[in-house]
Design an enzyme around this catalytic site. Structure first.
Site, PDB file in Angstrom:
ATOM      1  N   HIS A 142     -39.870 -64.581  14.757  1.00  0.00           N
ATOM      2  CA  HIS A 142     -41.013 -63.514  14.568  1.00  0.00           C
ATOM      3  C   HIS A 142     -41.034 -62.700  15.800  1.00  0.00           C
ATOM      4  CE1 HIS A 142     -41.655 -65.460  10.361  1.00  0.00           C
ATOM      5  NE2 HIS A 142     -40.716 -64.435  10.301  1.00  0.00           N
ATOM      6  N   HIS A 167     -32.858 -62.282   2.779  1.00  0.00           N
ATOM      7  CA  HIS A 167     -33.306 -63.720   2.157  1.00  0.00           C
ATOM      8  C   HIS A 167     -34.773 -63.647   2.369  1.00  0.00           C
ATOM      9  CE1 HIS A 167     -28.956 -64.387   3.028  1.00  0.00           C
ATOM     10  NE2 HIS A 167     -29.019 -65.344   2.000  1.00  0.00           N
ATOM     11  N   ALA A 198     -27.683 -62.207  -2.224  1.00  0.00           N
ATOM     12  CA  ALA A 198     -28.063 -61.653  -0.490  1.00  0.00           C
ATOM     13  C   ALA A 198     -26.763 -60.898  -0.040  1.00  0.00           C
ATOM     14  CB  ALA A 198     -28.582 -62.776   0.300  1.00  0.00           C
ATOM     15  N   ASP A 240     -31.457 -64.422   6.751  1.00  0.00           N
ATOM     16  CA  ASP A 240     -32.304 -65.798   7.135  1.00  0.00           C
ATOM     17  C   ASP A 240     -32.081 -66.486   5.892  1.00  0.00           C
ATOM     18  OD1 ASP A 240     -34.080 -67.398   7.958  1.00  0.00           O
ATOM     19  OD2 ASP A 240     -36.044 -66.101   7.843  1.00  0.00           O
TER      20      ASP A 240
END
Length: 275
Positions: A18, A41, A140, A160
């Site tokens: 992040h 995801h 996805a 992810d």
């Protein structure tokens, strides 16, 4: 490796992922043109660090809580996005990538989220209510390929997955190759856990053979040597990272390494061009 978000929320991998995602999007936003941000995801979007799943692993103590205890100003942007979903100084809730990205949106930007798991998708819709995000419940890799190129001139795809399926890396490799043929200038971020270096090298070779010209590899190894059969760290592959991001990267990586190094280990975090 099973890597469901709820069990690992706020761990060291989340801090690195992040922090770098914030820096990447902010670098792209130095230009005024609209961005489309796509999370393939997305998970639940928000996690309770006091919940049963997170408490079972206790990984947040070595991740987000370390970042909050470290006064380094280079981690201030990361701390701010976590503080934004909490009332108390000590974080009890952890924002997944959907909530992180939602905080970064400008009026001209677009956020597309996808979560195939029905229960998680239901939770995600509730968590993102009141935001500008569009939430999908699709495969996805099908969505990734269908959404590129986006309608805006620029965009970022965040991949992810939980790595529950044995063919996860093969699907990522094949979809990345196809997506790059459709959208060669697009920015793609692929997160992955690190268990042992030798296994990871095989996947790295497969990605290298795709011949994508600008593919940056960032790897965070927690321990000074491989710890057998456990989680050893995590990495990101970033296709077409902007110059402003790569120029500012070295001091941010060092700040993350120092904040997250386990007791008795220096740890290692590196950034290298794969091709």
């Amino acid at each position: 490796m099973n890597y469901r978000h709820s069990f690992h929320a706020g761990n060291s991998a989340d801090v690195v992922k992040h922090s770098l995602l914030i820096a990447l999007v902010r670098a792209l936003q130095q230009k005024p043109g609209a961005l489309t941000l796509i999370d393939t995801h997305a998970g639940c979007g928000l996690y309770d660090l006091d919940g049963e799943a997170a408490r079972r692993t206790g990984e947040a103590t070595q991740g987000v809580l370390r970042a909050f205890a470290d006064p380094n100003p280079l981690l201030a942007d990361y701390r701010a996005v976590v503080e934004a979903v909490n009332v108390d100084v000590q974080p009890r809730l952890y924002p997944g990538s959907p909530r992180v990205l939602a905080q970064l949106l400008r009026p001209q930007d677009v956020l597309v989220l996808n979560e195939k798991h029905p229960d998680d998708a239901y939770t995600l819709r509730g968590v993102m209510r009141g935001t500008a995000a569009a939430v999908h419940e699709r495969d996805a890799y099908e969505l990734w390929l269908a959404m590129v190129p986006p309608r805006t001139a620029r965009g970022v795809v965040v991949v992810d997955p939980p790595y529950e399926q044995p063919d996860e890396r093969a699907r990522i490799t094949a979809t990345l190759a196809a997506a790059h043929r459709k959208w060669a200038h697009g920015v793609t971020v692929i997160w992955y856990p690190l268990k042992e270096r030798t296994t990871h090298e095989r996947w790295k070779d497969q990605l290298r053979r795709l011949g994508i010209p600008k593919l940056l590899q960032i790897e965070h190894w927690l321990y000074d040597s491989d710890q057998p059969d456990i989680y050893n760290g995590a990495g990101l592959y970033i296709v077409n990272p902007p110059f402003a991001f790569t120029q500012a990267l070295p001091p941010l990586l060092e700040a993350l390494r120092a904040a997250l190094a386990p007791e008795g280990h220096r740890g290692e975090i590196t950034a290298d061009w794969l091709v």
